[in-house]
Design a protein around this motif. Structure first.
Motif, PDB file in Angstrom:
ATOM      1  N   THR A   1      69.955  51.228 -11.610  1.00  0.00           N
ATOM      2  CA  THR A   1      70.234  49.868 -11.131  1.00  0.00           C
ATOM      3  C   THR A   1      69.485  49.614  -9.821  1.00  0.00           C
ATOM      4  OG1 THR A   1      72.424  50.001 -12.144  1.00  0.00           O
ATOM      5  CG2 THR A   1      72.101  48.293 -10.481  1.00  0.00           C
ATOM      6  N   LEU A   2      69.547  50.592  -8.912  1.00  0.00           N
ATOM      7  CA  LEU A   2      68.839  50.455  -7.638  1.00  0.00           C
ATOM      8  C   LEU A   2      67.326  50.383  -7.852  1.00  0.00           C
ATOM      9  CD1 LEU A   2      68.527  50.513  -4.569  1.00  0.00           C
ATOM     10  CD2 LEU A   2      68.730  53.015  -4.665  1.00  0.00           C
ATOM     11  N   LEU A   3      66.799  51.270  -8.700  1.00  0.00           N
ATOM     12  CA  LEU A   3      65.352  51.278  -8.926  1.00  0.00           C
ATOM     13  C   LEU A   3      64.906  49.965  -9.575  1.00  0.00           C
ATOM     14  CD1 LEU A   3      63.401  53.580  -8.213  1.00  0.00           C
ATOM     15  CD2 LEU A   3      63.231  54.066 -10.646  1.00  0.00           C
ATOM     16  N   GLY A   4      65.722  49.509 -10.532  1.00  0.00           N
ATOM     17  CA  GLY A   4      65.427  48.224 -11.180  1.00  0.00           C
ATOM     18  C   GLY A   4      65.388  47.092 -10.154  1.00  0.00           C
ATOM     19  N   ALA A   5      66.305  47.132  -9.205  1.00  0.00           N
ATOM     20  CA  ALA A   5      66.323  46.092  -8.166  1.00  0.00           C
ATOM     21  C   ALA A   5      65.041  46.151  -7.336  1.00  0.00           C
ATOM     22  CB  ALA A   5      67.551  46.265  -7.280  1.00  0.00           C
ATOM     23  N   LEU A   6      64.594  47.370  -7.007  1.00  0.00           N
ATOM     24  CA  LEU A   6      63.338  47.499  -6.253  1.00  0.00           C
ATOM     25  C   LEU A   6      62.158  46.960  -7.065  1.00  0.00           C
ATOM     26  CD1 LEU A   6      63.774  51.052  -4.677  1.00  0.00           C
ATOM     27  CD2 LEU A   6      63.586  48.883  -3.429  1.00  0.00           C
ATOM     28  N   ALA A   7      62.232  47.156  -8.392  1.00  0.00           N
ATOM     29  CA  ALA A   7      61.158  46.650  -9.261  1.00  0.00           C
ATOM     30  C   ALA A   7      61.212  45.131  -9.380  1.00  0.00           C
ATOM     31  CB  ALA A   7      61.265  47.289 -10.645  1.00  0.00           C
TER      32      ALA A   7
ATOM     33  N   HIS B   1      63.955  43.575 -11.010  1.00  0.00           N
ATOM     34  CA  HIS B   1      64.855  43.219 -12.116  1.00  0.00           C
ATOM     35  C   HIS B   1      66.249  43.058 -11.485  1.00  0.00           C
ATOM     36  CE1 HIS B   1      61.519  44.347 -14.576  1.00  0.00           C
ATOM     37  NE2 HIS B   1      61.537  45.572 -14.120  1.00  0.00           N
ATOM     38  N   LEU B   2      66.499  41.860 -11.016  1.00  0.00           N
ATOM     39  CA  LEU B   2      67.650  41.673 -10.131  1.00  0.00           C
ATOM     40  C   LEU B   2      68.905  41.252 -10.866  1.00  0.00           C
ATOM     41  CD1 LEU B   2      65.648  39.824  -7.382  1.00  0.00           C
ATOM     42  CD2 LEU B   2      66.661  42.096  -7.167  1.00  0.00           C
TER      43      LEU B   2
ATOM     44  N   ASP C   1      57.602  45.635   2.317  1.00  0.00           N
ATOM     45  CA  ASP C   1      56.611  45.152   3.280  1.00  0.00           C
ATOM     46  C   ASP C   1      57.019  43.806   3.891  1.00  0.00           C
ATOM     47  OD1 ASP C   1      55.027  47.401   2.978  1.00  0.00           O
ATOM     48  OD2 ASP C   1      54.051  46.575   1.213  1.00  0.00           O
ATOM     49  N   GLY C   2      58.291  43.724   4.229  1.00  0.00           N
ATOM     50  CA  GLY C   2      58.784  42.547   4.942  1.00  0.00           C
ATOM     51  C   GLY C   2      59.062  41.345   4.049  1.00  0.00           C
ATOM     52  N   GLN C   3      58.753  41.444   2.744  1.00  0.00           N
ATOM     53  CA  GLN C   3      58.991  40.324   1.831  1.00  0.00           C
ATOM     54  C   GLN C   3      60.226  40.620   0.989  1.00  0.00           C
ATOM     55  OE1 GLN C   3      56.511  37.629   1.227  1.00  0.00           O
ATOM     56  NE2 GLN C   3      55.860  38.401   3.230  1.00  0.00           N
ATOM     57  N   THR C   4      61.102  39.633   0.873  1.00  0.00           N
ATOM     58  CA  THR C   4      62.271  39.803   0.002  1.00  0.00           C
ATOM     59  C   THR C   4      61.810  39.948  -1.449  1.00  0.00           C
ATOM     60  OG1 THR C   4      63.643  38.529   1.488  1.00  0.00           O
ATOM     61  CG2 THR C   4      64.385  38.661  -0.799  1.00  0.00           C
ATOM     62  N   VAL C   5      62.332  40.952  -2.127  1.00  0.00           N
ATOM     63  CA  VAL C   5      61.991  41.145  -3.546  1.00  0.00           C
ATOM     64  C   VAL C   5      62.702  40.055  -4.346  1.00  0.00           C
ATOM     65  CG1 VAL C   5      62.249  42.700  -5.528  1.00  0.00           C
ATOM     66  CG2 VAL C   5      61.695  43.643  -3.259  1.00  0.00           C
ATOM     67  N   SER C   6      61.920  39.282  -5.090  1.00  0.00           N
ATOM     68  CA  SER C   6      62.541  38.171  -5.839  1.00  0.00           C
ATOM     69  C   SER C   6      62.208  38.203  -7.320  1.00  0.00           C
ATOM     70  CB  SER C   6      62.117  36.830  -5.237  1.00  0.00           C
ATOM     71  OG  SER C   6      60.714  36.737  -5.260  1.00  0.00           O
ATOM     72  N   GLY C   7      61.423  39.174  -7.753  1.00  0.00           N
ATOM     73  CA  GLY C   7      61.079  39.285  -9.171  1.00  0.00           C
ATOM     74  C   GLY C   7      60.080  40.405  -9.355  1.00  0.00           C
ATOM     75  N   PRO C   8      59.742  40.719 -10.609  1.00  0.00           N
ATOM     76  CA  PRO C   8      58.813  41.821 -10.864  1.00  0.00           C
ATOM     77  C   PRO C   8      57.405  41.536 -10.340  1.00  0.00           C
ATOM     78  CG  PRO C   8      59.962  41.155 -12.879  1.00  0.00           C
ATOM     79  CD  PRO C   8      60.252  40.116 -11.839  1.00  0.00           C
ATOM     80  N   SER C   9      56.666  42.591 -10.036  1.00  0.00           N
ATOM     81  CA  SER C   9      55.290  42.456  -9.571  1.00  0.00           C
ATOM     82  C   SER C   9      54.529  43.723  -9.934  1.00  0.00           C
ATOM     83  CB  SER C   9      55.283  42.277  -8.049  1.00  0.00           C
ATOM     84  OG  SER C   9      54.021  42.630  -7.519  1.00  0.00           O
ATOM     85  N   PRO C  10      53.249  43.590 -10.310  1.00  0.00           N
ATOM     86  CA  PRO C  10      52.447  44.802 -10.565  1.00  0.00           C
ATOM     87  C   PRO C  10      52.301  45.671  -9.317  1.00  0.00           C
ATOM     88  CG  PRO C  10      51.255  42.808 -11.219  1.00  0.00           C
ATOM     89  CD  PRO C  10      52.480  42.364 -10.491  1.00  0.00           C
ATOM     90  N   GLN C  11      52.602  45.095  -8.139  1.00  0.00           N
ATOM     91  CA  GLN C  11      52.579  45.857  -6.887  1.00  0.00           C
ATOM     92  C   GLN C  11      53.694  46.892  -6.830  1.00  0.00           C
ATOM     93  OE1 GLN C  11      50.548  45.373  -3.851  1.00  0.00           O
ATOM     94  NE2 GLN C  11      49.353  44.859  -5.656  1.00  0.00           N
TER      95      GLN C  11
END
Ligand code: ADP
Ligand code: MG
Length: 286
Positions: free
Chosen positions: A55-61, A63-64, A74-84
């Motif tokens: 669940t935590l890893l998915g959130a970092l990816a 998948h909220l 990097d200072g940006q709120t994670v708001s969805g998936p990214s190839p980054q």
């Protein structure tokens, strides 16, 4: 390796609580997590099954699920998936009707590169994982370990800031798993992207990580931030060292205590006989 240099990958998690399920079934999967992970660190998240690691890893990816608290890369709120933020799962996601090369190159299609450029990049990535001679094969012609190597190449072609790995070697036999761990460390030494690697295997976490974040049973909370200073490059002989055994016992005691289980059984050398948390195979028969 110049082709996959990550410039950053700093993670900042503050007061993160994630709720899963609906209404009466709603429950907290992870609770009040705090951590800061620095660019280029190799961090393992270790905890018993069901404690919220995926669940935590998915959130970092990206998948909220329903959550409160702060989750930044990097200072940006994670708001969805990214190839980054590339994710590798226990089972590969390769397309069986595409060649190995095309599977690896696939992620670049949206970037407007020519087919020749995409293929050249894919072949560089396959060389990085030691599969340069298998570019023309189909995924089902490869062993499980090779498929996971292709999967890693497929993710790394996007030059991710974060490499997120969810028990990526969990389905492999013990020897292949060991080789994959060494290969992953070798790749990481060359690309130095931030790695967050989820596992329930204490040996695996101790062998790979700079730091282990240990989680309690559900709802998962961080109960220890263990920093490891084993020299790199790491060799398999590490797992028989006294320091390794001491830290392994420490992790077992911590997790046993949280689970309310008795302390693990030890062999005459003082090494734990088994991992009481999972039906996983111990890495070495003791
Ligand atoms: P871990 O990866 O540590 O084994 P997970 O993050 O997969 O744990 O799951 C945490 C808990 O949430 C588990 O008890 C699991 O059964 C439950 N769970 C996972 N996903 C969902 C979901 N989408 N809805 C409801 N419960 C879920
Ligand atoms: Mg999981």
């Amino acid at each position: 390796m110049s082709q996959t240099t990550a410039q950053a990958g700093r993670i900042n998690v503050r007061g993160l609580t994630i709720t899963l399920g609906e209404q009466a079934q709603a429950f907290q999967a992870v609770q009040d997590l705090d951590c800061q992970i620095e660019p280029g660190e190799f961090v393992c998240i270790l905890g018993p099954s069901g404690c919220g690691k995926s669940t935590l890893l998915g959130a970092l990816a990206g998948h909220l699920h329903s959550h409160t608290g702060q989750l930044e890369v990097d200072g940006q709120t994670v708001s969805g998936p990214s190839p980054q933020r590339g994710m590798v799962f226990q089972h590969h996601t390769l397309l069986p009707w595409r060649s190995v090369r095309d599977n690896v190159a696939f992620g670049l299609k949206m970037h407007g590169q020519s087919k020749a450029e995409r293929n050249a990049a894919a072949e560089r990535m396959l060389a990085l994982v030691g599969l340069q001679d298998f570019a023309g094969r189909w995924p089902d012609q490869l062993s499980g370990g090779m498929q996971q190597r292709v999967e890693i190449a497929r993710v790394l072609i996007n030059h991710p800031r974060l490499l997120l790995m969810d028990e990526p070697f969990g389905a492999l036999d013990a020897l292949t798993r060991l080789k994959m761990q060494e290969l992953l460390l070798d790749i990481w030494t060359r690309i130095r992207t931030t790695v967050v690697f989820v596992t329930h295997d204490i040996d695996e976490a101790l062998f790979l990580a700079d730091r282990i974040l240990i989680m309690s049973p559900r709802p998962g909370r961080f109960i220890e931030d263990l920093r490891l200073d084993f020299a790199r490059p790491r060799h398999t002989s590490l797992v028989t060292s006294a320091q390794f055994s001491r830290l392994k016992r420490h992790c077992l005691e911590l997790l046993s205590h949280e689970e309310g289980q008795p302390l693990p059984r030890l062999n005459p050398l003082g090494l734990p006989l088994d991992n009481p948390f999972e039906n996983s195979q111990p890495r070495f028969a003791l």
